[in-house]
Design a protein around this motif. Structure first.
Motif, PDB file in Angstrom:
ATOM      1  N   ASN A 216       0.816  -1.210   0.000  1.00 56.92           N
ATOM      2  CA  ASN A 216       0.000   0.000   0.000  1.00 56.92           C
ATOM      3  C   ASN A 216       0.851   1.262   0.000  1.00 56.92           C
ATOM      4  OD1 ASN A 216      -2.408  -1.362  -0.122  1.00 56.92           O
ATOM      5  ND2 ASN A 216      -2.931  -1.086   2.023  1.00 56.92           N
ATOM      6  N   VAL A 217       1.907   1.271   0.806  1.00 55.96           N
ATOM      7  CA  VAL A 217       2.769   2.459   0.858  1.00 55.96           C
ATOM      8  C   VAL A 217       3.485   2.656  -0.473  1.00 55.96           C
ATOM      9  CG1 VAL A 217       4.712   3.562   2.044  1.00 55.96           C
ATOM     10  CG2 VAL A 217       3.037   2.266   3.367  1.00 55.96           C
ATOM     11  N   ALA A 218       3.745   1.577  -1.189  1.00 55.92           N
ATOM     12  CA  ALA A 218       4.430   1.675  -2.479  1.00 55.92           C
ATOM     13  C   ALA A 218       3.629   2.455  -3.514  1.00 55.92           C
ATOM     14  CB  ALA A 218       4.752   0.284  -3.021  1.00 55.92           C
ATOM     15  N   PHE A 219       2.345   2.638  -3.287  1.00 55.57           N
ATOM     16  CA  PHE A 219       1.555   3.436  -4.218  1.00 55.57           C
ATOM     17  C   PHE A 219       1.883   4.926  -4.115  1.00 55.57           C
ATOM     18  CE2 PHE A 219      -1.145  -0.343  -4.574  1.00 55.57           C
ATOM     19  CZ  PHE A 219      -1.336  -0.361  -5.948  1.00 55.57           C
ATOM     20  N   ASP A 220       2.704   5.300  -3.132  1.00 57.29           N
ATOM     21  CA  ASP A 220       3.203   6.682  -3.064  1.00 57.29           C
ATOM     22  C   ASP A 220       4.398   6.779  -4.020  1.00 57.29           C
ATOM     23  OD1 ASP A 220       4.099   9.189  -2.439  1.00 57.29           O
ATOM     24  OD2 ASP A 220       4.000   8.907  -0.274  1.00 57.29           O
ATOM     25  N   ILE A 221       4.106   6.990  -5.283  1.00 56.25           N
ATOM     26  CA  ILE A 221       5.116   6.925  -6.345  1.00 56.25           C
ATOM     27  C   ILE A 221       6.282   7.890  -6.135  1.00 56.25           C
ATOM     28  CG2 ILE A 221       5.502   6.972  -8.842  1.00 56.25           C
ATOM     29  CD1 ILE A 221       3.589   4.756  -7.820  1.00 56.25           C
ATOM     30  N   PRO A 222       6.051   9.144  -5.690  1.00 59.38           N
ATOM     31  CA  PRO A 222       7.181  10.062  -5.512  1.00 59.38           C
ATOM     32  C   PRO A 222       8.236   9.567  -4.517  1.00 59.38           C
ATOM     33  CG  PRO A 222       5.125  11.294  -5.563  1.00 59.38           C
ATOM     34  CD  PRO A 222       4.759   9.840  -5.493  1.00 59.38           C
ATOM     35  N   CYS A 223       7.861   8.624  -3.665  1.00 54.74           N
ATOM     36  CA  CYS A 223       8.814   8.110  -2.673  1.00 54.74           C
ATOM     37  C   CYS A 223       9.623   6.923  -3.183  1.00 54.74           C
ATOM     38  CB  CYS A 223       8.081   7.720  -1.390  1.00 54.74           C
ATOM     39  SG  CYS A 223       7.512   9.133  -0.429  1.00 54.74           S
ATOM     40  N   HIS A 224       9.391   6.491  -4.419  1.00 56.29           N
ATOM     41  CA  HIS A 224      10.116   5.329  -4.932  1.00 56.29           C
ATOM     42  C   HIS A 224      11.636   5.482  -4.896  1.00 56.29           C
ATOM     43  CE1 HIS A 224       6.680   3.050  -7.166  1.00 56.29           C
ATOM     44  NE2 HIS A 224       6.355   3.380  -5.927  1.00 56.29           N
ATOM     45  N   PRO A 225      12.194   6.654  -5.219  1.00 59.11           N
ATOM     46  CA  PRO A 225      13.655   6.768  -5.101  1.00 59.11           C
ATOM     47  C   PRO A 225      14.165   6.448  -3.702  1.00 59.11           C
ATOM     48  CG  PRO A 225      12.795   8.581  -6.405  1.00 59.11           C
ATOM     49  CD  PRO A 225      11.604   7.862  -5.840  1.00 59.11           C
ATOM     50  N   SER A 226      13.418   6.871  -2.672  1.00 57.86           N
ATOM     51  CA  SER A 226      13.807   6.561  -1.300  1.00 57.86           C
ATOM     52  C   SER A 226      13.641   5.073  -1.009  1.00 57.86           C
ATOM     53  CB  SER A 226      12.965   7.376  -0.314  1.00 57.86           C
ATOM     54  OG  SER A 226      13.258   7.032   1.017  1.00 57.86           O
ATOM     55  N   PHE A 227      12.560   4.446  -1.521  1.00 62.77           N
ATOM     56  CA  PHE A 227      12.350   3.017  -1.326  1.00 62.77           C
ATOM     57  C   PHE A 227      13.523   2.204  -1.865  1.00 62.77           C
ATOM     58  CE2 PHE A 227       7.420   3.386  -1.706  1.00 62.77           C
ATOM     59  CZ  PHE A 227       7.401   4.030  -0.492  1.00 62.77           C
ATOM     60  N   LEU A 228      14.070   2.639  -3.003  1.00 64.45           N
ATOM     61  CA  LEU A 228      15.067   1.851  -3.715  1.00 64.45           C
ATOM     62  C   LEU A 228      16.498   2.150  -3.285  1.00 64.45           C
ATOM     63  CD1 LEU A 228      13.476   2.140  -7.278  1.00 64.45           C
ATOM     64  CD2 LEU A 228      13.262   0.231  -5.664  1.00 64.45           C
ATOM     65  N   ALA A 229      16.720   3.327  -2.707  1.00 63.55           N
ATOM     66  CA  ALA A 229      18.086   3.736  -2.367  1.00 63.55           C
ATOM     67  C   ALA A 229      18.642   2.894  -1.211  1.00 63.55           C
ATOM     68  CB  ALA A 229      18.114   5.214  -1.997  1.00 63.55           C
ATOM     69  N   GLU A 230      19.870   2.403  -1.375  1.00 74.70           N
ATOM     70  CA  GLU A 230      20.480   1.560  -0.348  1.00 74.70           C
ATOM     71  C   GLU A 230      20.706   2.291   0.960  1.00 74.70           C
ATOM     72  OE1 GLU A 230      23.986  -0.405  -1.605  1.00 74.70           O
ATOM     73  OE2 GLU A 230      23.062  -1.351  -3.357  1.00 74.70           O
ATOM     74  N   ASP A 231      20.921   3.598   0.891  1.00 73.02           N
ATOM     75  CA  ASP A 231      21.202   4.355   2.112  1.00 73.02           C
ATOM     76  C   ASP A 231      19.954   5.000   2.697  1.00 73.02           C
ATOM     77  OD1 ASP A 231      20.859   6.130   0.041  1.00 73.02           O
ATOM     78  OD2 ASP A 231      22.536   7.440   0.602  1.00 73.02           O
ATOM     79  N   GLU A 232      18.771   4.640   2.173  1.00 72.54           N
ATOM     80  CA  GLU A 232      17.520   5.156   2.742  1.00 72.54           C
ATOM     81  C   GLU A 232      16.632   3.985   3.160  1.00 72.54           C
ATOM     82  OE1 GLU A 232      15.821   8.730   0.934  1.00 72.54           O
ATOM     83  OE2 GLU A 232      17.587   8.839  -0.379  1.00 72.54           O
ATOM     84  N   ILE A 233      15.487   3.781   2.518  1.00 68.76           N
ATOM     85  CA  ILE A 233      14.603   2.687   2.924  1.00 68.76           C
ATOM     86  C   ILE A 233      15.120   1.339   2.430  1.00 68.76           C
ATOM     87  CG2 ILE A 233      12.289   1.723   2.641  1.00 68.76           C
ATOM     88  CD1 ILE A 233      11.205   4.563   2.737  1.00 68.76           C
ATOM     89  N   ASN A 234      15.622   1.278   1.212  1.00 63.60           N
ATOM     90  CA  ASN A 234      16.242   0.059   0.680  1.00 63.60           C
ATOM     91  C   ASN A 234      15.324  -1.151   0.839  1.00 63.60           C
ATOM     92  OD1 ASN A 234      18.270  -1.530  -0.473  1.00 63.60           O
ATOM     93  ND2 ASN A 234      19.185  -2.005   1.511  1.00 63.60           N
ATOM     94  N   ILE A 235      14.156  -1.082   0.222  1.00 64.10           N
ATOM     95  CA  ILE A 235      13.125  -2.092   0.468  1.00 64.10           C
ATOM     96  C   ILE A 235      13.343  -3.395  -0.304  1.00 64.10           C
ATOM     97  CG2 ILE A 235      11.573  -1.340  -1.395  1.00 64.10           C
ATOM     98  CD1 ILE A 235      10.630  -2.526   2.198  1.00 64.10           C
TER      99      ILE A 235
END
Length: 354
Positions: A216-235
């Motif tokens: 559900n949180v992944a639907f916040d598209i503008p946050c995808h760079p943070s989701f994918l970044a190793e030094d941030e959320i790194n999901i």
């Protein structure tokens, strides 16, 4: 003339605690088999049940069990979820480190948040328990209960697994999704980073609720760079590990995979719950909405993992989800862009019901 059952329901308001206990204990099965008996006299029995949540722990446990069953009914759900005073009692009690019925309170909350107006919980505050180490924001308190419950370090009576379902249902609301990706002042941590570590937990409830929350949180598209970044959320490691088994991979593919997925032990198994596997694959597809997400998944060899999942999981839902993701990853970029956008726009499962 009232029936015997209706008379029994009336006894839950008896001033004698022994009579209340016997009555409510015998009524528990009827909250599933014959819930209408609790809806008489403009839901007066429900009013009594809400009061009994503060009774002796044994009586309170039965009252909570009945309320959990009854709140599957829309009328009862509205009555209970819109009772702000009662909600305050539930939230205060669930954070009490000595509360013996904390798990039942968590289950009731998981039902109550299906009432959409409870998205206002994002700003709700209450006194913080001294032993919890959180701030006065209710969502932060629930999050910290969930984390501490994993090892039983806060309340010996509770694991708080069902709070995962609370988070899953709340994150259908944009304002709650924003909370999950916003660094909190009291501890400097992004709440999303607190829950992602439970995607391989032993509890089916916890894993399922966390997987649904992540989706559900992944639907916040503008946050995808943070989701994918190793030094941030790194999901990605937390999504890929649960859907990865002990299958051998081509050495070149293996070397390009995320470090967490390389050289897994022979006993490694993918999640045994196919619905969880499907949810994670669907989340990966959502994360292909951006060019960055697609390029990254191609680079770290997500395709071989999805290929093996499709091959080895005998479940139509899982296989269809795998096929949708593969169609995006293996397409040329123009087709992949269209596919990713259509998936995000037409996905009927974006709101996860658990």
């Amino acid at each position: 003339m009232p029936t015997e059952l209706e008379e029994l329901v009336g006894f839950i308001a008896n001033p004698n605690p022994q009579i209340r206990l016997v009555a409510i204990e015998n009524l528990v099965p009827y909250s599933s088999a014959q819930p209408s008996i609790f809806k008489t006299n403009q839901l007066t029995p429900v009013k009594h049940l809400k009061f009994l949540v503060r009774d002796h722990p044994k009586i309170a446990a039965h009252a909570l069990t009945i309320l959990i069953n009854l709140t599957a009914d829309r009328d009862v759900l509205e009555n209970v979820a819109t009772d702000d005073k009662f909600l305050g009692i539930v939230l205060a009690n669930v954070t009490d480190p000595a509360e013996p019925n904390a798990n039942l309170l968590s289950m009731l909350l998981a039902n109550l948040v299906k009432w959409d107006a409870l998205k206002e919980i994002v700003t709700r505050k209450q006194d913080k328990p001294a032993t919890l180490g959180s701030d006065d924001l209710v969502l932060n308190q629930l999050m910290d209960l969930f984390v501490k419950g994993a090892d039983g370090s806060y309340n010996k009576h509770a694991d708080f697994d069902y709070l995962a379902y609370v988070f899953a249902d709340l994150t259908k609301h944009a304002e709650i999704r924003q909370f999950f990706v916003t660094r909190q002042d009291h501890d400097g941590v992004i709440p999303f980073n607190k829950i992602k570590v439970f995607t391989e937990h032993k509890s089916d409830v916890r894993r399922k609720g966390v997987a649904s929350t992540i989706k559900n949180v992944a639907f916040d598209i503008p946050c995808h760079p943070s989701f994918l970044a190793e030094d941030e959320i790194n999901i990605l490691p937390y999504i890929l590990l649960p859907i990865t088994g002990n299958e051998p991979y081509d050495e070149d593919d293996m070397m390009d995979m995320l470090p967490d997925l390389q050289l897994l032990p022979p006993e490694k198994q993918r999640d045994s719950d196919n619905s969880i596997v499907q949810t994670h694959v669907e989340t990966l597809t959502i994360l292909t909405t951006t060019r960055e997400g697609r390029d990254l998944m191609r680079r770290i060899k997500v395709y071989p993992i999805i290929r093996e999942t499709h091959l080895r999981v005998e479940d139509d839902g899982v296989r269809e989800a795998c096929e949708r993701l593969v169609n995006v990853l293996m397409a040329d970029e123009e087709e992949a862009t269209v596919g990713a956008r259509v998936e995000e726009a037409t996905d009927d499962e974006r709101i996860v019901e658990v």
